[in-house]
Design a protein around this motif. Sequence first.
Motif, PDB file in Angstrom:
ATOM      1  N   ASP A  46       1.019  -1.404   0.066  1.00  0.00           N
ATOM      2  CA  ASP A  46      -0.178  -0.017  -0.286  1.00  0.00           C
ATOM      3  C   ASP A  46       1.199   1.050  -0.287  1.00  0.00           C
ATOM      4  O   ASP A  46       0.526   2.325  -0.824  1.00  0.00           O
ATOM      5  N   ASP A 106       0.270   6.660   3.576  1.00  0.00           N
ATOM      6  CA  ASP A 106       0.026   4.955   4.458  1.00  0.00           C
ATOM      7  C   ASP A 106       0.853   5.373   5.946  1.00  0.00           C
ATOM      8  O   ASP A 106       1.512   4.662   6.325  1.00  0.00           O
ATOM      9  N   HIS A 131      -5.157   6.103   5.314  1.00  0.00           N
ATOM     10  CA  HIS A 131      -6.435   5.609   5.773  1.00  0.00           C
ATOM     11  C   HIS A 131      -6.391   5.748   7.123  1.00  0.00           C
ATOM     12  O   HIS A 131      -6.949   4.230   8.317  1.00  0.00           O
ATOM     13  N   THR A 151      -4.461   3.537   1.389  1.00  0.00           N
ATOM     14  CA  THR A 151      -4.220   4.582   1.172  1.00  0.00           C
ATOM     15  C   THR A 151      -4.298   4.413  -0.703  1.00  0.00           C
ATOM     16  O   THR A 151      -4.533   6.181  -0.891  1.00  0.00           O
ATOM     17  N   ASP A 181      -3.775  -3.816   1.308  1.00  0.00           N
ATOM     18  CA  ASP A 181      -4.331  -3.773   2.114  1.00  0.00           C
ATOM     19  C   ASP A 181      -5.605  -4.656   2.855  1.00  0.00           C
ATOM     20  O   ASP A 181      -6.406  -4.670   3.299  1.00  0.00           O
ATOM     21  N   HIS A 317      -4.073  -0.506  12.453  1.00  0.00           N
ATOM     22  CA  HIS A 317      -5.366  -1.007  12.546  1.00  0.00           C
ATOM     23  C   HIS A 317      -5.963  -2.119  13.900  1.00  0.00           C
ATOM     24  O   HIS A 317      -4.956  -2.696  14.027  1.00  0.00           O
TER      25      HIS A 317
HETATM   26 MN    MN Z   1      -2.197   0.897   4.253  1.00  0.00          MN
END
Ligand code: MN
Length: 347
Positions: A46, A106, A131, A151, A181, A317
């Motif tokens: 990403d 990212d 993101h 991203t 991702d 995340h």
């Molecule tokens: Mn990412």
Amino acid sequence: MTGSALAQSPPAGPSTADWDAAVAAVRALPADGRVLLICHVNPDGDALGSMLGCALGLRRIGVRQLQATFPGPPGVAEPFRGLPGLDLLVPAADTWTDPDLVLCFDAASVSRIGDLAGRLDSAGEVVVLDHHASNTRFGRINLVDPYAAATSVVVEGLLDRLDVPIDRDIAECLYVALTTDTGSFRFAMTTPAVHEMAARLLATGIRPEEISRRVFDTRPFGAVRLYGDVLGRAVLEPDAAGGNGLVWTQATLDDLARHGQPAYVLEALIDSVRCTEEADVSCVLKQVAGTEWAVSMRSKGAVDVSRVAVALGGGGHRLAAGFTGRGGAADVIAAIRAELDRVLAGS
Ligand code: MN
Ligand code: AMP
Ligand code: MN
């Protein structure tokens, strides 16, 4: 929805004013404006795909002075050596110190771009594209969409607003980012919009089977044997993580040396470990130096592993996070166990 659930919802994506400011920053570049694109250390698909796709997009609309970079050793891992736009990569130390525009990809916080953080102060303008829900909004303009699967979704949004025609090379970069991702369209963020974006990218004629084989499904035989060793010592702790189960393993520098393998081959190891049915949480400890470990964590949903990672100095995340662990492997896993208990006790 309860008040506390509302409080925990990540903020909405970029506002119209944010998008307009980012577009204006590109349009305001002088004819020979220098644009420095930066992605996070140890870049994944990403980070690299978003950065290079954006760079190629800017090149298409006439931006001539472009440098793409990331902190740490220059050079990309074997799976990414076929990416379009690699000619734009410049070692971090050789990049412009005072570019007209910096675009950052990212990275949830400035710590993820290492020594390149200094470029943010000396640049004419700084746009952050990301993101991560935990993004600290360290740009002057922030295009942060915690609901974006990658991203590259944000990058596509910017290129669209700049009227960049998405050619095959740009599409390949954004597709690598999107598939990385979303775990090849398996993870929770795989919305109809993600498949619609994939359809737009595929319509340019890119070859998904070739890209996937190169990026995800090729590794040296030595790495296959190395995986055998490392998976063979995996530990299952059914009572850990509040009884949701923890599975973990460690890969040492000696393992890499014994099988003659570079460190990048371990990036996909977590995908083999996280299959474990009996554990919600999975971890892989990858030795970077004597007492330094790159730790990957995954959850199937019972635990917000980004809270564990953040508490231990990293980020990520809810279901995929990481941090740098220090000490022996036993110390690192003990710290993870303790943080898991703390996070679960608080939720
Ligand atoms: Mn990412
Ligand atoms: P990985 O396990 O390396 O695939 O990383 C999973 C996610 O965790 C990445 O997408 C990053 O968002 C985050 N992450 C990994 N390592 C770190 C770190 N050292 N600091 C902050 N975030 C990290
Ligand atoms: Mn990344």
